[in-house]
Design an enzyme around this catalytic site. Structure first.
Site, PDB file in Angstrom:
ATOM      1  N   SER A 151     -12.198  91.867  17.115  1.00  8.08           N
ATOM      2  CA  SER A 151     -11.584  93.108  17.564  1.00  8.08           C
ATOM      3  C   SER A 151     -10.876  92.902  18.910  1.00  8.08           C
ATOM      4  CB  SER A 151     -12.644  94.206  17.634  1.00  8.08           C
ATOM      5  OG  SER A 151     -12.053  95.475  17.787  1.00  8.08           O
ATOM      6  N   ASP A 250      -9.665  98.993   7.537  1.00  7.32           N
ATOM      7  CA  ASP A 250      -9.571  98.850   8.992  1.00  7.32           C
ATOM      8  C   ASP A 250      -8.148  99.179   9.423  1.00  7.32           C
ATOM      9  OD1 ASP A 250      -9.562  98.073  11.661  1.00  7.32           O
ATOM     10  OD2 ASP A 250     -10.262  96.047  11.298  1.00  7.32           O
ATOM     11  N   HIS A 280     -14.061  97.874   9.771  1.00  6.01           N
ATOM     12  CA  HIS A 280     -13.969  97.281  11.096  1.00  6.01           C
ATOM     13  C   HIS A 280     -15.363  97.153  11.715  1.00  6.01           C
ATOM     14  CE1 HIS A 280     -11.817  96.309  14.834  1.00  6.01           C
ATOM     15  NE2 HIS A 280     -12.864  96.873  15.437  1.00  6.01           N
TER      16      HIS A 280
END
Length: 307
Positions: A151, A250, A280
């Protein structure tokens, strides 16, 4: 494809509500800190610091329980540059060491909004520079070191690779980017469908990504800085061999996969894998989940192919 109910339930702890993050980030970070309070850890770790200008950058070193490893994963944690920190990724990094057989070096870079861009990538670069330029630290050569992050951490790994090329002090051989943030706009004007169609089912929404970025950036011009948003780069050449793993559900999916295409078009070696039925943040879950096991298989195949 419907999201697996068990995966959705497990990731509920990572759920991002639609309250104003600017008012709530400290509370959210405190909750994460309480949940990850560091009692005696059930695995072997060493803490270290890297000196940089007027502060020290904490790092935590995780080693696999069996066999001495000469390979290093230099890991940058997620959390939107705001809510993540080194303790919140202890179990992730310990699992990563066990599942890959690599030594994992986790970096506790300065977080926003107290320290805005470019504090985080500069901290990450500084730690990478120390490890790459001094092989005596881990008795490891530079070509055995892989940058990795998830991320916001994937964003930072990509940024460090670009910085390394531009500054000419070292160049990583490999990078692993797990559902990285690569673009600067996640509104309805985004060119990426996964961001425009983001709904609450994603847990992480486009609105929340924009909230994080608003806390992270120091100036509007940062949005066009490739160290802030790697897709803003005008030059994608001379980058490490890259593995990008995305999640089907995501909002960051399409921009991460596009970053892989840009790297490949510039002549780099790139693998892009989308994990079906995944949300995610799924990599922070235990390997009991099939999506996490599949992710580790892809990671190990990538690492073993480069040895």
């Amino acid at each position: 494809m419907a999201v697996n109910r068990l995966m959705r339930t497990a990731l509920r702890a990572l759920s991002y509500t639609e309250v104003d993050l600017g008012d709530q980030y400290q509370f959210q970070k405190k909750i994460i800190s309480i949940a990850n309070h560091r009692h005696k850890l059930p695995y072997k770790v060493w803490d270290h610091v890297v000196a940089y200008e007027n502060h020290a950058i904490p790092v935590r070193i995780f080693t696999p329980s069996e066999n001495e490893s000469k390979s290093i994963l230099l890991f940058f944690h997620g959390g939107g540059w705001v809510t993540g920190f080194i303790d919140s990724y202890n179990r992730v990094c310990a699992s990563l060491a066990e599942m890959t057989g690599c030594t994992v070096v986790s970096v506790d870079y300065r977080s926003a909004p107290e320290y805005r861009f470019p504090a985080a990538p500069e901290d990450c670069y500084r730690v990478a520079r120390e490890i790459f330029l001094d092989s005596s630290l881990f008795q490891t050569e530079a070509d055995q070191i892989t940058l990795m992050g998830d991320s916001a951490g994937g964003n930072l790994a990509a940024a460090v690779s670009l910085m390394a090329r531009d500054r000419g002090e070292f160049l990583p051989a490999r990078q692993i980017l797990l559902y990285p943030a690569a673009y600067h706009d996640h509104t309805d004007r985004s060119p990426y469908a996964s961001a425009r169609s983001s709904e609450k089912k994603y847990l992480l929404t486009a609105k929340r990504i924009n909230d994080y970025m608003a806390l992270y950036m120091a100036d509007e011009k940062d949005l066009q800085n490739p160290y802030f948003a790697p897709l803003a780069s005008k030059d994608f050449s001379n980058q490490p061999s890259t593995l990008i793993i995305t999640a089907e559900h995501d909002p960051l999916r399409d921009e991460a996969e596009d970053y892989g295409r840009r790297l490949e078009q510039a002549g780099n070696t790139v693998e892009v894998h989308q994990i079906p039925n995944a949300l995610h943040g799924f990599f922070t879950m235990p390997p009991v989940f099939s999506q996490v096991r599949d992710c580790y298989k892809i990671i190990n195949d990538f690492l073993n192919a480069k040895k």
